[in-house]
Design a protein around this motif. Structure first.
Motif, PDB file in Angstrom:
ATOM      1  N   ASN A  71      41.890 -31.863  37.261  1.00  0.00           N
ATOM      2  CA  ASN A  71      41.532 -32.690  38.422  1.00  0.00           C
ATOM      3  C   ASN A  71      40.117 -33.259  38.205  1.00  0.00           C
ATOM      4  O   ASN A  71      39.173 -32.501  38.039  1.00  0.00           O
ATOM      5  N   PRO A  72      39.941 -34.595  38.190  1.00  0.00           N
ATOM      6  CA  PRO A  72      38.609 -35.151  37.934  1.00  0.00           C
ATOM      7  C   PRO A  72      37.649 -35.040  39.112  1.00  0.00           C
ATOM      8  O   PRO A  72      36.430 -35.108  38.924  1.00  0.00           O
ATOM      9  N   LEU A  73      38.151 -34.838  40.341  1.00  0.00           N
ATOM     10  CA  LEU A  73      37.251 -34.915  41.501  1.00  0.00           C
ATOM     11  C   LEU A  73      36.181 -33.816  41.497  1.00  0.00           C
ATOM     12  O   LEU A  73      34.998 -34.115  41.666  1.00  0.00           O
ATOM     13  N   PRO A  74      36.539 -32.512  41.247  1.00  0.00           N
ATOM     14  CA  PRO A  74      35.439 -31.522  41.217  1.00  0.00           C
ATOM     15  C   PRO A  74      34.388 -31.867  40.158  1.00  0.00           C
ATOM     16  O   PRO A  74      33.201 -31.612  40.368  1.00  0.00           O
ATOM     17  N   HIS A  75      34.824 -32.472  39.050  1.00  0.00           N
ATOM     18  CA  HIS A  75      33.822 -32.812  38.008  1.00  0.00           C
ATOM     19  C   HIS A  75      32.818 -33.813  38.556  1.00  0.00           C
ATOM     20  O   HIS A  75      31.610 -33.696  38.331  1.00  0.00           O
ATOM     21  N   VAL A  76      33.310 -34.801  39.338  1.00  0.00           N
ATOM     22  CA  VAL A  76      32.389 -35.807  39.887  1.00  0.00           C
ATOM     23  C   VAL A  76      31.406 -35.126  40.846  1.00  0.00           C
ATOM     24  O   VAL A  76      30.193 -35.321  40.780  1.00  0.00           O
ATOM     25  N   LEU A  77      31.956 -34.236  41.702  1.00  0.00           N
ATOM     26  CA  LEU A  77      31.079 -33.589  42.693  1.00  0.00           C
ATOM     27  C   LEU A  77      30.000 -32.788  41.965  1.00  0.00           C
ATOM     28  O   LEU A  77      28.817 -32.790  42.340  1.00  0.00           O
TER      29      LEU A  77
ATOM     30  N   VAL B  53      34.443 -31.983  30.705  1.00  0.00           N
ATOM     31  CA  VAL B  53      33.653 -32.406  29.543  1.00  0.00           C
ATOM     32  C   VAL B  53      32.345 -33.050  29.990  1.00  0.00           C
ATOM     33  O   VAL B  53      31.258 -32.700  29.550  1.00  0.00           O
ATOM     34  N   ASP B  54      32.448 -33.993  30.955  1.00  0.00           N
ATOM     35  CA  ASP B  54      31.211 -34.667  31.405  1.00  0.00           C
ATOM     36  C   ASP B  54      30.229 -33.659  32.000  1.00  0.00           C
ATOM     37  O   ASP B  54      29.013 -33.744  31.795  1.00  0.00           O
ATOM     38  N   VAL B  55      30.803 -32.668  32.738  1.00  0.00           N
ATOM     39  CA  VAL B  55      29.914 -31.706  33.402  1.00  0.00           C
ATOM     40  C   VAL B  55      29.227 -30.849  32.351  1.00  0.00           C
ATOM     41  O   VAL B  55      28.018 -30.571  32.448  1.00  0.00           O
ATOM     42  N   ALA B  56      29.977 -30.484  31.273  1.00  0.00           N
ATOM     43  CA  ALA B  56      29.336 -29.685  30.212  1.00  0.00           C
ATOM     44  C   ALA B  56      28.206 -30.488  29.585  1.00  0.00           C
ATOM     45  O   ALA B  56      27.106 -29.967  29.345  1.00  0.00           O
ATOM     46  N   PHE B  57      28.462 -31.773  29.387  1.00  0.00           N
ATOM     47  CA  PHE B  57      27.450 -32.666  28.813  1.00  0.00           C
ATOM     48  C   PHE B  57      26.184 -32.639  29.675  1.00  0.00           C
ATOM     49  O   PHE B  57      25.070 -32.389  29.196  1.00  0.00           O
ATOM     50  N   VAL B 142      36.734 -39.593  35.131  1.00  0.00           N
ATOM     51  CA  VAL B 142      35.571 -39.053  35.852  1.00  0.00           C
ATOM     52  C   VAL B 142      34.576 -40.181  36.111  1.00  0.00           C
ATOM     53  O   VAL B 142      34.051 -40.328  37.216  1.00  0.00           O
ATOM     54  N   THR B 143      34.357 -41.021  35.076  1.00  0.00           N
ATOM     55  CA  THR B 143      33.394 -42.126  35.290  1.00  0.00           C
ATOM     56  C   THR B 143      33.919 -43.091  36.338  1.00  0.00           C
ATOM     57  O   THR B 143      33.163 -43.555  37.204  1.00  0.00           O
ATOM     58  N   SER B 144      35.244 -43.370  36.315  1.00  0.00           N
ATOM     59  CA  SER B 144      35.744 -44.351  37.299  1.00  0.00           C
ATOM     60  C   SER B 144      35.632 -43.752  38.701  1.00  0.00           C
ATOM     61  O   SER B 144      35.214 -44.444  39.635  1.00  0.00           O
ATOM     62  N   VAL B 145      35.903 -42.428  38.881  1.00  0.00           N
ATOM     63  CA  VAL B 145      35.768 -41.847  40.235  1.00  0.00           C
ATOM     64  C   VAL B 145      34.290 -41.811  40.620  1.00  0.00           C
ATOM     65  O   VAL B 145      33.889 -42.209  41.707  1.00  0.00           O
ATOM     66  N   GLY B 214      30.151 -44.259  27.999  1.00  0.00           N
ATOM     67  CA  GLY B 214      30.539 -43.429  29.147  1.00  0.00           C
ATOM     68  C   GLY B 214      31.889 -43.804  29.713  1.00  0.00           C
ATOM     69  O   GLY B 214      32.557 -42.999  30.357  1.00  0.00           O
ATOM     70  N   ASP B 215      32.343 -45.068  29.474  1.00  0.00           N
ATOM     71  CA  ASP B 215      33.625 -45.449  30.082  1.00  0.00           C
ATOM     72  C   ASP B 215      34.790 -44.857  29.299  1.00  0.00           C
ATOM     73  O   ASP B 215      35.852 -44.658  29.843  1.00  0.00           O
ATOM     74  N   PHE B 216      34.599 -44.618  28.013  1.00  0.00           N
ATOM     75  CA  PHE B 216      35.764 -44.230  27.199  1.00  0.00           C
ATOM     76  C   PHE B 216      35.743 -42.748  26.886  1.00  0.00           C
ATOM     77  O   PHE B 216      36.759 -42.126  26.685  1.00  0.00           O
ATOM     78  N   GLY B 217      34.575 -42.178  26.765  1.00  0.00           N
ATOM     79  CA  GLY B 217      34.553 -40.753  26.418  1.00  0.00           C
ATOM     80  C   GLY B 217      33.550 -40.061  27.327  1.00  0.00           C
ATOM     81  O   GLY B 217      33.047 -40.668  28.273  1.00  0.00           O
ATOM     82  N   PRO B 218      33.250 -38.806  27.030  1.00  0.00           N
ATOM     83  CA  PRO B 218      32.272 -38.113  27.867  1.00  0.00           C
ATOM     84  C   PRO B 218      30.915 -38.799  27.743  1.00  0.00           C
ATOM     85  O   PRO B 218      30.540 -39.223  26.668  1.00  0.00           O
TER      86      PRO B 218
END
Lengths: 118, 328, 88, 521, 110
Positions: A71-77, B53-57, B142-145, B214-218
């Motif tokens: 789920n991508p939403l928690p990652h955004v938060l 992945v983005d959050v780990a980054f 994740v980037t789009s959200v 950022g749009d295509f990968g972490p």
């Protein structure tokens, strides 16, 4: 047994939260209080991320031949919350530096009588 | 395969719990900050294992990088040993146990970890996963959200970072370097000089790659801003603050921080001017998908500029205080 | 092939645990820093190996960030040692 | 163009103005710009209140995405009413702060002061208007960070430890709210508050949701300094610059009270919070203890700003008391007291700031003989003090009247008695200051210095508040009408949520406005 | 298990072996300078072998470039870091086992 397997993740996260919370309350040194605050926040982030995970799912980046995504939403938060945490840490550490220069100490029990910090 | 990941996750969580326990009982603050660095690295690794992945980054670069460096600089000024606290640790233990019990009570009804039919994945998430590649056109959901669906959150967050630099500047203020100050920095380490000089261009190149990848990968604005700031922090650490001020002055950084936030908000105002809602990228271009692309690239740039300027300015403020306390 | 990669991942995890133990028990300050440094470099290898194991090798960016942040952490520690008396 | 974006403008305006104020550089320029922006925000919120009163609810989907997916701003009579108070006080404090911070904040930090003030205003209006639970956390952090900066700008060194304690407790409170929102999100899968309310009613007895509710309530009560968690407030308001104390005392904690009201009424629903969880008793007991203990603490303080800080905690006790009566009139009393207390406490802190500007310290003994030397300031202090006590023809009387009538309506004689005894304490701690000002002679050591009236730039906002104190005490139409429709609307949404579940069919939160897609699970 | 897979698994196993030996050395050696030697020497070899093994897995695309970049970065930074740490330790007055006087040999060996 499956009950344990389903929830061990959350219990360890709760333990980490309480470890961080304990450091914040009981630390005598202000820098250690800020470290405790960071540990407390990082473990809350882990609670959010572990609820978004789908077993067998991969990272929410479109790749061919992958159907199940987490789920991508928690990652955004949590992206937002991490940067908020660092901002608070930066201001807290700046305050510690000023307190050291003004009071000469950052140990909580060494502040004169009434303006001590919890 | 799945149980392998569970095993690795369990091992790392156990290591994390050990680190946290060790930090509680450590009195040497330098060791506390070092173990906190490990704590952030480990939690970033766990985020990676949980597919975030983005959050780990971000956690690795912001949590382990900037926080640890700032804490070390603060420790340089405030001393290393924590004194024994006088008041008893019974009350804190009691408060912590009560909160912990409440949390454990809360976990009893929680949906099980990792099941695909948890309510979290039912209501709002399916649209992000299915439609966002079509509606917003980016592979990295994740980037789009982050940038489009919840763009207002990210604007709020950029303003949080901006208010952090306002706080640090009002508290510490960046001391202008007088030429007569001694050339601080690691002069004696010839090896570090050479290595740093060669690495810094590579790191800045990597930061730009992260910014536009950022749009295509972490990756994305936050991570890129922090990595670029890390490159300059490395420069300031190795060659000393005077040279770093000459390269990028603190005054310029304040303007850059303000410009980043204004760039982000002006995208929103432009979309209002074009008749849509605030931060509605569909209005930015004739074709909505192209509009989304423009919008996301510009606001990621705004975020990157702000985060770079803020993180570097905060390091300058802390660094110049350390130098001042060291000089006099 | 995947079980070789899995074995490699577990072995690297063990090495990380040992580095962590060194960082915990360290008699002198420098041992602790050595533990942290070793832990950092080993995580880079762990990410690379587990990325291939899980079939998503495009996550190597994070390994690069790890290596970078680990190095900058080391330089910051060395600058820190210059200010304070290292041997307590 | 304006009406369409009316809901978003009060947040965006200060948000954009803050970086511009930093770029402007010189303090006079950024002061003028900040006051202009705050005045504009006040006019916008006035228009927003009238729109909210006529249309009921204004919903604004930011980014063009429909509410449960994108972020939504929901404006109703309640939060428009509080927003009006926040923007009004912010404009007056900005006018006041031009001279006030010259004596208290370093010259180099003036521009940063105005930037931090605008950020705090943007954060507070964001908290009020947003309809998304996580967005509320982000704006809470913006306003908190700006507040820590503002508190730490004073010249007295104790403001640093006060700001640090405020930072630690504020961050713990915000993290508790984050945990609470996370637990709710885990069970319901959505973050939009209206959607959250819809889906929470399905799992009424779930332990996770009750824990989430408990954590949010504890986090918010740290933010609004409810009795046991109020330790950060007195040192913060005492050692902060006077302009900051005036602004924070009137707005920051009131916004947190509104957040509690919003979570109780529009997200969880009354019987879930008060009947199942029994929050009503806890809140009432804490409120009463807050009123007594903090009013007592106020009477024994030597520093007048600490007296006012403790009196603020006691007044918050009154608001929570009104809230815990769980009736339309009780909620209306709370809403009115939010507005009135902003007027009272703003005027008091401005008067004390004027004394600090002239005398340099605000111990009670420094007030001796100021009645003659600073007549306008002390007159303002006296009238605002009478308003805190609740003397008729002032705003304080109105809110106490509605509070007591709400208590008597449920024939809670004890609660009504507590309210009246509370104002006895108020007589004591205000009386001490007035007695020092008018009935003691100016000490010889000070007669030589030129203690004269402060500049008109500080007097005008003070007296605007005092006149508002009196005007709204007499012609109570605007405040009661707005507060009444606010509490009516809050109870109505609460009942709408409840009986919708009772009829058995569950509608998608926003199906009313859009075509119903699929009936959710 | 074609030829490439065999070679890469050999490389991986060798790398892992060196990593483990370095870790054991890190844990058992009596003195700081011997420990740093154990850690950094095996570090670089383990990195080369493991990343070499992984390189053979990729089909010469962006991942290969990233892996080569990581390898170069590690090979440049970790010896530098170890050198700087050892120099700072030396500068900070830490004595090696031989230099520290014989009677407190037991103390520093524990």
């Amino acid at each position: 047994m499956s009950f344990i397997l389903d929830y061990y993740n959350y219990w360890i996260v709760v333990f980490l939260m309480m470890a961080g919370f304990y450091i914040v309350i009981s630390a005598n040194n202000l820098v250690k209080k800020i470290v405790g605050l960071n540990i407390f926040q990082t473990s809350v982030f882990m609670l959010y991320i572990s609820m978004g995970k789908v077993t067998g799912g991969t990272a929410p980046i479109v790749a061919e031949g992958v159907t199940q995504y987490s789920n991508p939403l928690p990652h955004v938060l949590i992206l937002t919350a991490i940067v908020v945490g660092v901002a608070t840490t930066a201001v807290g550490l700046a305050l510690v530096v000023r307190i050291k220069r003004a009071y000469g100490t950052v140990e909580e029990n060494e502040f004169d009588n009434k303006d001590d910090v919890i | 395969m799945a149980e392998f990941i569970d095993l690795v996750l369990l091992a790392m969580l156990a290591m994390l719990a050990l680190t946290a326990l060790r930090i509680i009982f450590l009195k040497d603050l330098f060791a506390v900050v070092m173990l906190f660095g490990i704590y952030s690295f480990l939690s970033a690794l766990i985020f990676l294992n949980l597919d975030a992945v983005d959050v780990a980054f971000t956690e690795a670069s912001v949590g382990a990088g900037i926080s640890t460096v700032l804490m070390l600089v603060t420790l340089a000024m405030t001393g290393r040993k924590e004194k024994q606290s006088t008041h008893s640790s019974l009350l804190p233990l009691f408060v912590v146990l009560v909160t912990g019990a409440a949390l454990i009570y809360g976990t009893l009804d929680m949906p099980p970890f990792g099941h695909p039919d948890n309510p979290v994945h039912q209501h709002v998430a399916p649209r992000y996963i299915e439609e966002s590649p079509k509606e917003v056109g980016l592979p990295n959901m994740v980037t789009s959200v982050l940038a489009s669906y919840r763009g207002f959150d990210t604007l709020g967050e950029t303003v949080v970072v901006f208010s952090a630099v306002i706080g640090v500047l009002s508290l510490l203020g960046v001391r202008r370097k007088k030429k007569k100050d001694l050339e601080s920095g690691l002069e004696t380490h010839r090896v570090l000089h050479v290595v740093a000089k060669n690495i810094i261009p590579l790191v800045i190149l990597f930061a730009l790659y992260v910014q536009f990848h950022g749009d295509f990968g972490p990756g994305g604005g936050f991570q890129a801003g922090v990595i670029a700031a890390a490159a300059f922090i490395l420069y300031a650490l190795v060659l000393g603050l005077p040279k770093a001020f000459a390269v990028v002055g603190p005054r310029f950084l304040q303007w850059m921080a303000a410009a980043g936030v204004l760039l982000y908000a002006s995208v929103g105002l432009y979309s209002m001017y074009k008749g849509g809602q605030f931060l509605d990228y569909n209005q930015l271009a004739a074709d909505p998908i192209a509009g989304q692309h423009y919008g996301i690239i510009i606001i990621e740039l705004g975020v990157g500029i702000t985060v770079f300027a803020v993180m570097l300015n905060i390091f300058y403020a802390f660094g110049s205080q350390a130098e001042r306390s060291n000089v006099q | 092939m995947t079980d070789i990669l899995a074995a490699a991942c577990i072995a690297i995890l063990v090495v990380m645990a040992i580095a962590l133990a060194r960082a915990f028990k360290a008699p002198t300050v420098y041992d602790r820093v050595l533990g942290v440094n070793m832990f950092g470099t080993k995580t880079v290898l762990f990410i690379a190996a587990s990325g291939f194991l899980m079939g998503r090798p495009d996550f190597l960016d994070i390994a690069i960030v790890y290596a970078l942040i680990n190095f900058i952490g080391m330089v910051a520690v060395l600058r820190f040692f210059e200010y304070t008396s290292p041997i307590e | 163009m304006l009406e369409q974006h009316l809901a978003a403008l009060p947040i965006i305006l200060p948000l954009i103005a803050a970086p511009i104020a930093l770029i402007l550089g010189r303090s006079v320029l950024s002061w003028g710009f900040a006051t202009l922006v705050s005045g504009l925000a006040f006019l916008l919120s006035w228009q927003l209140l009238s729109a909210a009163l006529s249309e009921g609810v204004i919903s604004y989907a930011v980014g063009g995405w429909a509410p449960p997916w994108g972020i939504e701003l929901r404006v109703d009579a309640a939060n428009a009413f509080v927003l009006l108070a926040v923007t009004a006080i912010s404009t007056l404090v900005l006018v006041y702060s031009k001279h006030s911070i010259e004596k208290e904040v370093k010259a180099t930090n003036h521009t940063l002061f105005y930037t931090a003030h605008l950020l705090c205003l943007a954060g507070l209006s964001g908290i009020l208007i947003t309809g998304d639970a996580f967005n509320l956390f982000v704006f809470l952090e913006i306003s908190s960070l700006a507040t820590y900066t503002l508190v730490s700008l004073a010249s007295d060194r104790r403001c640093l430890t006060a700001a640090f304690r405020y930072l630690v407790m504020g961050t713990i409170g915000a993290t508790f709210i984050l945990i609470g929102v996370g637990l709710l999100y885990m069970k319901t899968g959505t973050l939009n508050m209206l959607d959250l309310a819809e889906r929470i009613d399905l799992y009424d007895s779930s332990r996770t949701i009750n824990t989430g509710l408990a954590f949010i309530m504890v986090g918010v009560s740290i933010k609004l300094a409810l009795f046991p968690l109020h330790m950060w407030l007195p040192p913060a308001y005492t050692h902060a610059p006077s302009a900051v104390s005036a602004f924070l005392a009137s707005t920051a904690t009131k916004v947190a009270v509104y957040v509690m009201i919003r979570f109780i009424f529009t997200v969880f629903g009354i019987d879930h919070v008060f009947v199942d969880m029994g929050m009503g008793i806890i809140l009432m007991v804490l409120a009463v203890v807050a009123i007594f203990k903090c009013s007592y603490m106020a009477t024994v303080q030597s520093n007048v700003k600490t007296v006012l800080a403790y009196s603020s905690v006691a007044q918050i006790g009154y608001m929570i008391l009104g809230l815990s009566l769980v009736s339309v009139s009780g909620l209306m009393a709370s809403m009115i007291h939010i507005f009135n207390h902003a007027l009272m406490k703003g005027a008091l802190f401005m008067a004390v700031g004027a004394v600090f500007y002239r005398v340099g310290s605000v111990e009670i003994k420094d007030f001796a003989g100021l009645g003659r030397k600073m007549p306008l300031t002390m007159a303002a202090f006296t009238i605002a003090g009478l308003s805190i006590i609740g003397v008729p023809l002032t705003v304080g009387f109105v809110s106490k009247w509605y509070l007591v009538s709400a208590a008597l309506e449920q024939d809670q004689w004890l609660v009504a008695a507590f309210v009246l005894v509370g104002s006895l304490f108020a007589v004591m701690y205000i009386g001490r200051v007035i007695e020092a000002a008018y009935f003691q002679k100016l000490p010889e050591s000070r007669s030589s210095e030129d203690i004269k009236e402060v500049s008109w730039l500080m007097l005008v906002p003070m007296w605007v508040l005092v006149i508002a104190n009196i005007y709204f005490g007499i012609d109570t139409s605007l405040t009661t009408e707005a507060a009444n429709s606010a509490s009516e609307w809050l109870f109505q949404t609460n009942n709408m949520l409840e009986n919708k579940v009772m009829e058995g069919e569950v509608l998608e939160g926003h199906a009313i406005e859009e075509k119903a897609q699929e009936v959710s699970s | 298990m074609d030829f490439l897979d065999i070679v890469s698994s050999i490389l991986l196993l060798a790398g892992v072996f060196f990593g483990l030996s370095g870790a054991v050395g890190l844990f058992r050696f009596p003195d700081f300078f011997t420990r740093i030697h154990a850690a950094s020497v095996t570090d670089s070899i383990a990195a080369i072998l493991i990343i070499g093994g992984l390189l053979l897995q990729t089909s010469f695309d962006l991942n290969t470039a990233k892996l080569v970049f990581i390898l170069l970065f590690l090979l440049v930074t970790s010896p530098t870091a170890s050198h700087a740490l050892a120099k700072s330790a030396r500068h900070g007055g830490l004595l090696t086992l031989a230099e520290s006087s014989p009677q407190d040999k037991q103390e520093s060996a524990k």
